[in-house]
Every structure is written in C-alpha cells, then in structure tokens.
Design a protein around this motif. Sequence first.
Motif, mmCIF file in Angstrom:
data_model
loop_
_atom_site.group_PDB
_atom_site.id
_atom_site.type_symbol
_atom_site.label_atom_id
_atom_site.label_comp_id
_atom_site.label_asym_id
_atom_site.label_seq_id
_atom_site.Cartn_x
_atom_site.Cartn_y
_atom_site.Cartn_z
ATOM 1 N N TRP A 95 0.836 -1.202 0.000
ATOM 2 C CA TRP A 95 0.000 0.000 0.000
ATOM 3 C C TRP A 95 0.874 1.257 0.000
ATOM 4 N N VAL B 215 2.292 1.785 -3.515
ATOM 5 C CA VAL B 215 1.270 2.124 -4.508
ATOM 6 C C VAL B 215 0.589 3.449 -4.183
ATOM 7 N N TRP B 216 0.372 3.692 -2.892
ATOM 8 C CA TRP B 216 -0.386 4.876 -2.464
ATOM 9 C C TRP B 216 0.284 5.499 -1.241
ATOM 10 N N TRP C 89 -1.313 6.450 2.379
ATOM 11 C CA TRP C 89 -2.605 5.750 2.452
ATOM 12 C C TRP C 89 -3.137 5.667 3.872
ATOM 13 N N VAL D 62 -9.462 4.951 5.168
ATOM 14 C CA VAL D 62 -8.627 4.238 4.195
ATOM 15 C C VAL D 62 -7.727 3.238 4.900
ATOM 16 N N GLY E 119 -8.085 -0.612 4.245
ATOM 17 C CA GLY E 119 -6.902 -1.213 3.625
ATOM 18 C C GLY E 119 -6.420 -2.408 4.419
#
Length: 135
Positions: free
Chosen positions: A41, A44-45, A48, A54, A58
Amino acid sequence: MSTETLPQQHGRKHVVGHLVRHYLEMVVAMFAGMIALGPVWGLVWPGWSSTTEVMVLGMATNMAIGMSAWMAFRRHSAVAIAEMAAAMYLPFLVLLVPYWAGAVSAGVVFTGGHLLMLPAMALPMVWWRRSEYVH
C-alpha cells in the motif's frame, strides 16, 4: 444452534479441535496478509494510512486477501470465503458510523474493529458452516 448435522463418528472434542485449528489458521493468515501487503500500500499509495477510513479498510483488505488465499488453498467453498472476507470489513464499517458522527475516536475504530472481527469470524464457523470447518 446449527441446523447442520455432523457425522456420528465425530466426538465433541474432535469437533472443537477442528474448529479451533481452522480459526487459528485463519487468524495467522490474516496477520500474514497484513504483514505482507501493508508495505505494498505504501508503495502504490504513499500516505494511504493518513485517514482512518482508508487505513482500516486497507487493513481489512490485506487480512481478507491473506485469509481468502488460505481458505482457497484449504478448499473451502466460495460462500464460506466470502463470509470470512465480510467479517474483516463489517466491524470497521459499523464503527465508522459513530466515528463520522464524532462519537468515537479513530483508536476505537482501529482497536474495536480488530476485536469485533474475531466473533464476526466465529459466528459463521459455528452456526452456519460448522461441518465445513470440522472436516
């Protein structure tokens, strides 16, 4: 109690042992999912985990992926896998409502969601699909 009947050759100790073993296997798979997928995560983000919603969803996703993969490996039904995946999300979704209303803190959502998912997992195992988890 369950409307399912269990074969007569399985004693209570055997049934409880299998249920506990399957339950613990799924908890370990949940942790493995969180540990293995958490860093993904971040790649990618980035950031996050800066919002409660989130972050907890997640984590629920990471746990659901880990547990679902293990359950698929153990050849559980798609319905049982979906029930267990839902058990990862439902407690967080329920607790987000009072969080949005300002009635509970982010810590309550985080801790409460993790604690409530344990009985949310046990319920379908014991009442709806006991025979699937005993064999």
